[in-house]
Design a protein around this motif. Sequence first.
Motif, mmCIF file in Angstrom:
data_model
loop_
_atom_site.group_PDB
_atom_site.id
_atom_site.type_symbol
_atom_site.label_atom_id
_atom_site.label_comp_id
_atom_site.label_asym_id
_atom_site.label_seq_id
_atom_site.Cartn_x
_atom_site.Cartn_y
_atom_site.Cartn_z
ATOM 1 N N SER A 98 -31.622 -12.919 -22.513
ATOM 2 C CA SER A 98 -30.368 -13.663 -22.581
ATOM 3 C C SER A 98 -29.404 -13.040 -21.583
ATOM 4 C CB SER A 98 -29.775 -13.638 -23.998
ATOM 5 O OG SER A 98 -29.458 -12.327 -24.377
ATOM 6 N N ALA A 99 -28.271 -13.692 -21.389
ATOM 7 C CA ALA A 99 -27.289 -13.166 -20.442
ATOM 8 C C ALA A 99 -25.886 -13.512 -20.905
ATOM 9 C CB ALA A 99 -27.539 -13.732 -19.051
ATOM 10 N N GLU A 100 -24.955 -12.638 -20.572
ATOM 11 C CA GLU A 100 -23.540 -12.877 -20.830
ATOM 12 C C GLU A 100 -22.938 -13.477 -19.560
ATOM 13 O OE1 GLU A 100 -19.540 -10.282 -21.881
ATOM 14 O OE2 GLU A 100 -21.453 -9.273 -21.658
ATOM 15 N N VAL A 101 -22.200 -14.561 -19.708
ATOM 16 C CA VAL A 101 -21.628 -15.267 -18.560
ATOM 17 C C VAL A 101 -20.105 -15.207 -18.645
ATOM 18 C CG1 VAL A 101 -21.457 -17.504 -17.394
ATOM 19 C CG2 VAL A 101 -23.628 -16.808 -18.441
ATOM 20 N N ASP A 102 -19.480 -14.937 -17.494
ATOM 21 C CA ASP A 102 -18.017 -14.921 -17.400
ATOM 22 C C ASP A 102 -17.613 -15.649 -16.123
ATOM 23 O OD1 ASP A 102 -15.356 -14.326 -18.003
ATOM 24 O OD2 ASP A 102 -15.441 -12.367 -17.012
ATOM 25 N N ASN A 103 -16.775 -16.664 -16.254
ATOM 26 C CA ASN A 103 -16.327 -17.470 -15.106
ATOM 27 C C ASN A 103 -17.496 -18.034 -14.291
ATOM 28 O OD1 ASN A 103 -13.536 -17.261 -15.576
ATOM 29 N ND2 ASN A 103 -13.459 -15.281 -14.547
ATOM 30 N N GLY A 104 -18.535 -18.462 -14.994
ATOM 31 C CA GLY A 104 -19.671 -19.093 -14.333
ATOM 32 C C GLY A 104 -20.654 -18.146 -13.681
ATOM 33 N N LYS A 105 -20.483 -16.830 -13.881
ATOM 34 C CA LYS A 105 -21.397 -15.846 -13.285
ATOM 35 C C LYS A 105 -21.968 -14.941 -14.361
ATOM 36 C CE LYS A 105 -19.279 -15.730 -8.779
ATOM 37 N NZ LYS A 105 -18.855 -14.920 -7.651
ATOM 38 N N ILE A 106 -23.218 -14.558 -14.176
ATOM 39 C CA ILE A 106 -23.849 -13.624 -15.112
ATOM 40 C C ILE A 106 -23.248 -12.239 -14.900
ATOM 41 C CG2 ILE A 106 -26.001 -12.475 -15.772
ATOM 42 C CD1 ILE A 106 -27.478 -15.050 -15.011
ATOM 43 N N VAL A 107 -22.754 -11.664 -15.993
ATOM 44 C CA VAL A 107 -22.161 -10.332 -15.906
ATOM 45 C C VAL A 107 -22.990 -9.273 -16.636
ATOM 46 C CG1 VAL A 107 -19.805 -11.149 -15.518
ATOM 47 C CG2 VAL A 107 -20.609 -10.814 -17.852
ATOM 48 N N TYR A 153 -27.165 -8.817 -18.188
ATOM 49 C CA TYR A 153 -28.505 -9.280 -18.528
ATOM 50 C C TYR A 153 -28.922 -8.537 -19.794
ATOM 51 C CZ TYR A 153 -28.550 -10.978 -13.732
ATOM 52 O OH TYR A 153 -28.256 -11.625 -12.557
#
Length: 67
Positions: free
Chosen positions: A45-54, A56
Motif C-alpha cells: 500500500s502507499a500513503e498519498v499526499d497532493n497526488g504523490k506517493i510519500v 510505500y
Amino acid sequence: MSNVVKVIEILSESPKSWEDAAARAVKVAQKSLRDVKSIYVKDFSAEVDNGKIVNYRITAKLSFKLE
C-alpha cells in the motif's frame, strides 16, 4: 533434530520504495530476532499526499529459527 521456525507478521514503510520498506523490515527485525530466514510480502500500500506517493508500505511475514 529438525528445525522449528516461527512466523510473525510485521508492517514497514519507506519514502523510497516497497523494496526499501522490505529491506528496512529485515534490518530492524534482526536487531531483536536471531537467524531471520525469509520475508514474504503479503500486501502493498502507499500513503498519498497532493497526488504523490510519500510513503510505500508493506505488510510482511518474517520467519526465523527458534533455538
